[in-house]
Write a protein that holds these residues in place. Structure first.
Motif, PDB file in Angstrom:
ATOM      1  N   GLU A 113       1.422   3.935  -5.394  1.00  0.00           N
ATOM      2  CA  GLU A 113       0.517   4.806  -6.149  1.00  0.00           C
ATOM      3  C   GLU A 113      -0.606   4.013  -6.821  1.00  0.00           C
ATOM      4  O   GLU A 113      -1.488   4.596  -7.451  1.00  0.00           O
ATOM      5  N   LYS A 114      -0.580   2.673  -6.700  1.00  0.00           N
ATOM      6  CA  LYS A 114      -1.582   1.853  -7.382  1.00  0.00           C
ATOM      7  C   LYS A 114      -2.913   1.786  -6.619  1.00  0.00           C
ATOM      8  O   LYS A 114      -3.874   1.187  -7.096  1.00  0.00           O
ATOM      9  N   VAL A 115      -2.949   2.375  -5.435  1.00  0.00           N
ATOM     10  CA  VAL A 115      -4.157   2.258  -4.615  1.00  0.00           C
ATOM     11  C   VAL A 115      -5.304   3.083  -5.209  1.00  0.00           C
ATOM     12  O   VAL A 115      -5.097   4.175  -5.748  1.00  0.00           O
TER      13      VAL A 115
ATOM     14  N   ALA B 177       0.516  -5.536  -9.648  1.00  0.00           N
ATOM     15  CA  ALA B 177      -0.933  -5.296  -9.663  1.00  0.00           C
ATOM     16  C   ALA B 177      -1.164  -4.008 -10.434  1.00  0.00           C
ATOM     17  O   ALA B 177      -0.376  -3.064 -10.323  1.00  0.00           O
ATOM     18  N   ASN B 178      -2.219  -4.002 -11.223  1.00  0.00           N
ATOM     19  CA  ASN B 178      -2.582  -2.763 -11.911  1.00  0.00           C
ATOM     20  C   ASN B 178      -3.277  -1.791 -10.961  1.00  0.00           C
ATOM     21  O   ASN B 178      -3.101  -0.581 -11.052  1.00  0.00           O
ATOM     22  N   PHE B 179      -4.069  -2.357 -10.054  1.00  0.00           N
ATOM     23  CA  PHE B 179      -4.786  -1.532  -9.082  1.00  0.00           C
ATOM     24  C   PHE B 179      -4.867  -2.292  -7.761  1.00  0.00           C
ATOM     25  O   PHE B 179      -4.839  -3.522  -7.739  1.00  0.00           O
ATOM     26  N   ALA B 180      -5.004  -1.525  -6.671  1.00  0.00           N
ATOM     27  CA  ALA B 180      -5.201  -2.118  -5.342  1.00  0.00           C
ATOM     28  C   ALA B 180      -6.341  -1.343  -4.689  1.00  0.00           C
ATOM     29  O   ALA B 180      -6.209  -0.142  -4.427  1.00  0.00           O
TER      30      ALA B 180
ATOM     31  N   GLU C 257     -10.782  -0.163  -0.174  1.00  0.00           N
ATOM     32  CA  GLU C 257     -12.057  -0.491   0.497  1.00  0.00           C
ATOM     33  C   GLU C 257     -12.219  -1.992   0.735  1.00  0.00           C
ATOM     34  O   GLU C 257     -12.664  -2.419   1.803  1.00  0.00           O
ATOM     35  N   THR C 258     -11.824  -2.797  -0.258  1.00  0.00           N
ATOM     36  CA  THR C 258     -12.089  -4.240  -0.183  1.00  0.00           C
ATOM     37  C   THR C 258     -10.822  -5.082  -0.010  1.00  0.00           C
ATOM     38  O   THR C 258     -10.919  -6.299   0.134  1.00  0.00           O
ATOM     39  N   GLY C 259      -9.650  -4.440  -0.077  1.00  0.00           N
ATOM     40  CA  GLY C 259      -8.408  -5.214  -0.001  1.00  0.00           C
ATOM     41  C   GLY C 259      -8.240  -6.117  -1.215  1.00  0.00           C
ATOM     42  O   GLY C 259      -7.790  -7.261  -1.096  1.00  0.00           O
ATOM     43  N   THR C 260      -8.588  -5.591  -2.375  1.00  0.00           N
ATOM     44  CA  THR C 260      -8.565  -6.392  -3.604  1.00  0.00           C
ATOM     45  C   THR C 260      -7.440  -5.922  -4.523  1.00  0.00           C
ATOM     46  O   THR C 260      -7.313  -4.720  -4.779  1.00  0.00           O
ATOM     47  N   LEU C 261      -6.647  -6.868  -5.018  1.00  0.00           N
ATOM     48  CA  LEU C 261      -5.653  -6.547  -6.034  1.00  0.00           C
ATOM     49  C   LEU C 261      -6.219  -6.930  -7.400  1.00  0.00           C
ATOM     50  O   LEU C 261      -6.987  -7.903  -7.510  1.00  0.00           O
ATOM     51  N   VAL C 262      -5.833  -6.177  -8.428  1.00  0.00           N
ATOM     52  CA  VAL C 262      -6.380  -6.385  -9.767  1.00  0.00           C
ATOM     53  C   VAL C 262      -5.234  -6.481 -10.763  1.00  0.00           C
ATOM     54  O   VAL C 262      -4.335  -5.629 -10.760  1.00  0.00           O
ATOM     55  N   VAL C 263      -5.275  -7.520 -11.598  1.00  0.00           N
ATOM     56  CA  VAL C 263      -4.315  -7.642 -12.698  1.00  0.00           C
ATOM     57  C   VAL C 263      -5.101  -7.785 -14.000  1.00  0.00           C
ATOM     58  O   VAL C 263      -5.989  -8.630 -14.100  1.00  0.00           O
ATOM     59  N   VAL C 264      -4.783  -6.939 -14.970  1.00  0.00           N
ATOM     60  CA  VAL C 264      -5.406  -7.080 -16.290  1.00  0.00           C
ATOM     61  C   VAL C 264      -4.339  -7.558 -17.281  1.00  0.00           C
ATOM     62  O   VAL C 264      -3.211  -7.094 -17.240  1.00  0.00           O
ATOM     63  N   GLU C 265      -4.702  -8.494 -18.117  1.00  0.00           N
ATOM     64  CA  GLU C 265      -3.720  -9.063 -19.057  1.00  0.00           C
ATOM     65  C   GLU C 265      -4.437  -9.713 -20.224  1.00  0.00           C
ATOM     66  O   GLU C 265      -5.671  -9.821 -20.229  1.00  0.00           O
ATOM     67  N   SER C 266      -3.661 -10.186 -21.199  1.00  0.00           N
ATOM     68  CA  SER C 266      -4.251 -10.669 -22.442  1.00  0.00           C
ATOM     69  C   SER C 266      -4.006 -12.148 -22.704  1.00  0.00           C
ATOM     70  O   SER C 266      -4.641 -12.715 -23.592  1.00  0.00           O
ATOM     71  N   GLU C 267      -3.060 -12.759 -21.987  1.00  0.00           N
ATOM     72  CA  GLU C 267      -2.616 -14.086 -22.420  1.00  0.00           C
ATOM     73  C   GLU C 267      -3.067 -15.228 -21.512  1.00  0.00           C
ATOM     74  O   GLU C 267      -2.888 -16.395 -21.864  1.00  0.00           O
ATOM     75  N   GLY C 268      -3.562 -14.910 -20.329  1.00  0.00           N
ATOM     76  CA  GLY C 268      -3.961 -15.971 -19.402  1.00  0.00           C
ATOM     77  C   GLY C 268      -2.823 -16.451 -18.531  1.00  0.00           C
ATOM     78  O   GLY C 268      -3.037 -17.204 -17.579  1.00  0.00           O
TER      79      GLY C 268
ATOM     80  N   ARG D 262      -3.771  12.822  -2.890  1.00  0.00           N
ATOM     81  CA  ARG D 262      -3.834  13.858  -1.860  1.00  0.00           C
ATOM     82  C   ARG D 262      -3.967  13.229  -0.461  1.00  0.00           C
ATOM     83  O   ARG D 262      -3.517  13.785   0.519  1.00  0.00           O
ATOM     84  N   HIS D 263      -4.624  12.088  -0.383  1.00  0.00           N
ATOM     85  CA  HIS D 263      -4.814  11.421   0.931  1.00  0.00           C
ATOM     86  C   HIS D 263      -4.192  10.027   0.895  1.00  0.00           C
ATOM     87  O   HIS D 263      -4.759   9.071   1.428  1.00  0.00           O
ATOM     88  N   LEU D 264      -3.049   9.920   0.248  1.00  0.00           N
ATOM     89  CA  LEU D 264      -2.450   8.603   0.014  1.00  0.00           C
ATOM     90  C   LEU D 264      -2.196   7.855   1.316  1.00  0.00           C
ATOM     91  O   LEU D 264      -2.415   6.647   1.401  1.00  0.00           O
ATOM     92  N   ASP D 265      -1.713   8.568   2.337  1.00  0.00           N
ATOM     93  CA  ASP D 265      -1.411   7.893   3.604  1.00  0.00           C
ATOM     94  C   ASP D 265      -2.639   7.195   4.175  1.00  0.00           C
ATOM     95  O   ASP D 265      -2.576   6.035   4.602  1.00  0.00           O
ATOM     96  N   GLU D 266      -3.779   7.878   4.137  1.00  0.00           N
ATOM     97  CA  GLU D 266      -5.004   7.279   4.703  1.00  0.00           C
ATOM     98  C   GLU D 266      -5.437   6.065   3.882  1.00  0.00           C
ATOM     99  O   GLU D 266      -5.811   5.026   4.429  1.00  0.00           O
ATOM    100  N   HIS D 267      -5.388   6.199   2.551  1.00  0.00           N
ATOM    101  CA  HIS D 267      -5.847   5.090   1.698  1.00  0.00           C
ATOM    102  C   HIS D 267      -4.938   3.862   1.856  1.00  0.00           C
ATOM    103  O   HIS D 267      -5.406   2.730   1.812  1.00  0.00           O
ATOM    104  N   LEU D 268      -3.653   4.115   2.048  1.00  0.00           N
ATOM    105  CA  LEU D 268      -2.732   2.976   2.212  1.00  0.00           C
ATOM    106  C   LEU D 268      -2.997   2.231   3.520  1.00  0.00           C
ATOM    107  O   LEU D 268      -2.940   0.999   3.561  1.00  0.00           O
ATOM    108  N   LEU D 269      -3.311   2.979   4.571  1.00  0.00           N
ATOM    109  CA  LEU D 269      -3.613   2.312   5.845  1.00  0.00           C
ATOM    110  C   LEU D 269      -4.926   1.527   5.742  1.00  0.00           C
ATOM    111  O   LEU D 269      -5.045   0.425   6.283  1.00  0.00           O
ATOM    112  N   THR D 270      -5.892   2.088   5.014  1.00  0.00           N
ATOM    113  CA  THR D 270      -7.153   1.349   4.800  1.00  0.00           C
ATOM    114  C   THR D 270      -6.874   0.077   4.011  1.00  0.00           C
ATOM    115  O   THR D 270      -7.401  -1.000   4.324  1.00  0.00           O
ATOM    116  N   LEU D 271      -6.032   0.210   2.972  1.00  0.00           N
ATOM    117  CA  LEU D 271      -5.686  -0.971   2.156  1.00  0.00           C
ATOM    118  C   LEU D 271      -5.013  -2.037   3.022  1.00  0.00           C
ATOM    119  O   LEU D 271      -5.360  -3.227   2.942  1.00  0.00           O
TER     120      LEU D 271
END
Ligand code: SF4
Length: 498
Positions: A250-252, A214-217, A220-231, A65-74
């Motif tokens: 949409e990953k934000v 990235a699975n998530f971005a 607030e912290t400018g952090t990207l997240v990747v989850v995986e199983s193999e290293g 709903r507030h994607l524009d604001e969250h993307l600018l924060t990111l």
């Protein structure tokens, strides 16, 4: 790798061909059955699973709903931590950004951790056109790439291959692009994983540039997240000097705290694990630790189009867990290639038309029909995407997009019905006529055709193809409105004159 989804036939033709492959069906039934059982087991351990699903859906909806604001924060948070942010409206822009960075560093190869977004934009092909090889490092992606194949599952892209086929691919193809498979390679899982590990390790240690998704971005912290199983993801994210992450907008997620919900929902829904083996998070550049140059490409490529669709926008909640694929009776029989996209299965049947738009090509328009609407996908979706609702909504859009031209018998019948039902007097007359027909039809219907079938089901009327498989109920001799008038809304005694 030359295989491409471009030019794939519409779903019905592709599915028909896939159904003829009994090896494929056996592989899929075994693999999806195993993952389904694992998921069901770990989900049943949590008493608050439904609350987690509600929380996941609510966080995503509020964010969208507030994607524009969250993307600018990111963007601001990433830049504050030393990352360079790029905005890409479409696949071409995103590929050009990545290629320009690779060119700028004079490399002829990059390593990749599995990323749906980079597959969606055709990044490997775009880099190959510039003379830059993109090496997939996820085991299943490696199998697909070496086999000059296409991914057929979100989580397990080589789900359509069995162990014997994988051994053959490794033996025949590895040597052409790096360290060959060892002599006497068997189809034991540990042996196959060992061959892949040795082959990939050389590439990890050599590559100067890595590409990830990235699975998530976290805005607030400018952090990207990747989850995986193999290293392999951890290797890609830490060893090269330059890291480029292509991330769908949409990953934000607004806050770090939001991860708590999704890091419970995702592993249980995807691999059927309580927690995935590797969760990597990074924020910009840390001096002396990991890549010293990081780029983030924020990708639209149809996502704002999907966001504008009030019913369809819920598809942007998707966390790509693939649970909906594993329960889908259609996917289990056709496999992923029939969907003609990197996004197969129920989520692909809605996401592709939402990203590309309906009425653009026959293949995309066929996808909303690739479902029995059984609802199993909605029941397992960790972010409660009502896929059947969106499928029906998209089917209506497809029909609307193809209106015009010579009207069919059905079009004419619907227009006539619309005209009749739009006027009270016309409707009344039609009901009386139907009552007369009903009287005749009732008489015909009491006669049975050979085999016991009712004659009314075979009457030659404009919808007779419909009645080939169904009986057409005879219209009642008296309409509800006529009954209402005759009985004064049910107050007059039964048997009053009409
Ligand atoms: S639609 Fe739901 S179940 Fe399917 S991949 Fe996305 S999050 Fe998972």
């Amino acid at each position: 790798m030359t295989a491409t989804f471009v030019g794939m036939p519409p779903f019905p033709s592709a599915a028909r061909e896939a159904l003829g492959n009994s090896q494929l069906r056996a592989n899929l039934a075994h693999a999806t059955g195993t993952i389904r059982a694992k998921r069901a087991g770990v989900v049943a351990e949590l008493d608050d699973w439904e609350e987690l699903r509600l929380a996941g859906a609510a966080i995503k909806d509020e964010t969208l709903r507030h994607l524009d604001e969250h993307l600018l924060t990111l963007e601001a948070s990433l830049q504050a931590r030393g990352a360079t942010v790029h905005w890409a409206r479409d696949a071409a822009e995103a590929c050009e950004v990545v290629a320009a960075i690779a060119r700028g560093h004079g490399v002829d190869e990059v390593v990749k951790v599995k990323s749906m977004a980079t597959q969606e934009i055709g990044l490997n092909e775009a880099l190959a056109a510039e003379g830059i090889a993109a090496w997939e490092t996820d085991l299943a992606e490696l199998i697909v790439q070496l086999g000059d194949d296409l991914p057929s599952h979100i989580l397990v892209p080589a789900i359509h291959r069995n162990r014997a086929e994988i051994r053959e691919i490794f033996r025949s193809r590895m040597g052409a692009v790096g360290r060959p498979a060892p002599e006497g390679l068997t189809d034991e899982p540990a042996a196959l994983a060992g061959a892949a590990r040795a082959h990939l390790r050389e590439k990890f240690l050599r590559a100067k540039v890595a590409v990830s998704g990235a699975n998530f971005a976290v805005a607030e912290t400018g952090t990207l997240v990747v989850v995986e199983s193999e290293g392999n993801g951890r290797m890609c994210l830490t060893l090269p000097e330059v890291l480029i992450s292509v991330v769908g907008i949409e990953k934000v997620l607004p806050t770090w705290r939001d991860l708590e919900v999704f890091l419970q929902l995702l592993p249980r829904s995807s691999t059927g694990e309580r927690m995935n083996p590797y969760t990597s998070t990074w924020s910009g550049v840390t001096e002396g630790d990991g890549p010293q140059e990081t780029h983030v490409v924020l990708l639209d490529n149809g996502r704002t189009r999907a966001l504008a669709d009030e019913v369809g926008r819920q598809a942007l909640r998707c966390i790509r867990c693939s649970a909906c694929l594993n329960v889908c009776p259609v996917y289990e029989r056709t496999g992923g290639h029939a969907y003609g996209s990197v996004y197969p299965g129920p989520i692909g049947a809605i996401l592709n038309p939402l990203l590309k738009g309906v009425g653009v090509d026959e293949q995309t328009d066929s996808l909303p029909y690739a479902s029995s609407l059984c609802g199993a996908c909605f029941e397992v979706c960790p972010v409660r995407i009502d896929i059947p609702e969106v499928l029906v909504h998209l089917r209506a859009q497809v029909v609307d997009a193809h209106r015009g031209g010579t009207p069919t018998g059905q079009d004419r019948a619907m227009r006539a019905a619309s005209w009749v039902l739009a006027g009270a007097r016309r409707t009344d007359l039609a009901e009386r006529a139907a009552g007369l027909v009903g009287g005749v039809a009732g008489w015909v219907g009491r006669r049975r055709l050979p085999g016991g079938r009712k004659a009314i089901g075979r009457l030659p009327w404009p919808g007779s193809a419909w009645t080939d498989a169904r009986d057409l109920p005879a219209p009642p001799a008296e309409s509800f409105r006529a009954w209402w008038r005759r009985t004064d809304g049910g107050r007059a005694p039964e048997g009053s004159a009409r």
